[in-house]
Design an enzyme around this catalytic site. Sequence first.
Site, PDB file in Angstrom:
ATOM      1  CG  HIS A  83      35.627  13.043  -0.843  1.00 51.93           C
ATOM      2  ND1 HIS A  83      34.872  12.754   0.269  1.00 51.93           N
ATOM      3  CD2 HIS A  83      36.889  12.597  -0.576  1.00 51.93           C
ATOM      4  CE1 HIS A  83      35.639  12.159   1.176  1.00 51.93           C
ATOM      5  NE2 HIS A  83      36.858  12.053   0.684  1.00 51.93           N
ATOM      6  CG  HIS A 241      38.408   7.048   1.173  1.00 51.15           C
ATOM      7  ND1 HIS A 241      37.263   7.635   0.667  1.00 51.15           N
ATOM      8  CD2 HIS A 241      39.069   8.043   1.830  1.00 51.15           C
ATOM      9  CE1 HIS A 241      37.218   8.906   1.022  1.00 51.15           C
ATOM     10  NE2 HIS A 241      38.303   9.173   1.727  1.00 51.15           N
ATOM     11  CG  ASP A 245      41.164  10.845   0.101  1.00 51.52           C
ATOM     12  OD1 ASP A 245      40.059  11.308  -0.241  1.00 51.52           O
ATOM     13  OD2 ASP A 245      41.427  10.509   1.274  1.00 51.52           O
ATOM     14  CG  HIS A 268      44.485  14.781   2.165  1.00 54.94           C
ATOM     15  ND1 HIS A 268      43.782  14.415   1.034  1.00 54.94           N
ATOM     16  CD2 HIS A 268      43.718  14.404   3.224  1.00 54.94           C
ATOM     17  CE1 HIS A 268      42.642  13.847   1.397  1.00 54.94           C
ATOM     18  NE2 HIS A 268      42.584  13.830   2.712  1.00 54.94           N
TER      19      HIS A 268
END
Length: 316
Positions: A83, A241, A245, A268
């Site tokens: 973030h 979101h 990321d 991720h």
Amino acid sequence: MMADRQTTLRSPVTLQGIGVHSGAPACLCLRPSAANTGVVFLRKGLEGGHEQLIHARHNKVSATELCTVVGEQASGSVATIEHLMSACAGLGLDNVLVEIDGPEMPIMDGSATEFVTAIEAAGIVALGTARRYLKILRPVRVENGRAFAELAPSESGFRLDVEIDFDSPAIGRQRKVFDLDPEAYASEISRARTFGFMRDVEQLWKAGFALGASLDNTVAIGDDKVINPEGLRYADEFVRHKVLDAVGDLALAGYPILGEFRSYCGGHRMNVRILEALFADRANYAIVEAEPVYAPRAVQMAAGAPMPAALAPDLH
């Protein structure tokens, strides 16, 4: 349009909070940094009073399960960096020293908006050094079952095309195409919060995750609906979101990207894997430099004090 000079903070700024996974408190200070150093974490509070410098690069990533971790646990690591990395990349902040006294970045409200506010309050200043960009020269792709991530050439700027598909009526299939720009990032992406399913909470706790999660920092989904009483900040907050990321994880390339990123059901691990695939072959990319522009010495000095000698650039 390519900005021509690298940037840093005008002044230090401090934030504090708890980690969403560890539940541990942490205080961090963002400090001005010299050109060509990039984002560097100074992990403090280690056993014996030791400190550890960790360059925010894809080859320093040690874990990607539910968050992105840089450094090694034995010598010092920092978790959930995505973030803050996203806020830096989204606002065009190239060089910053991040001092942190705990094992995990504070989650704040689950988005990047408080990091954006802190950076804007500190101010961003230009340095007298030309900005370097990572230009994608040919397509690169990684896959994992139905999920994939790819980087491809683009005429200008950095475009993200992110799609998610969850077996939940609360989310379903969402797609967001976004051209990275500071103003658009602040208004359209930075406020999108992390999210999770109530059905997974007990299992996550047993695995040592989500120990600091709450309705104050996470969009919680239960019985196929959002539990948070305030509801969503955007109708498609979930995919926004994921864009947030991706911006943060891809900032681990070490340079602003000139190209297009596309992902489907990514996360991720896929974001880091695409960087690994990109850098595996020098023919995939080029480091290009914006035309240098003269900067008065007063402007350069206002950007901050000289960096410690140990904080040398860590470049490809």
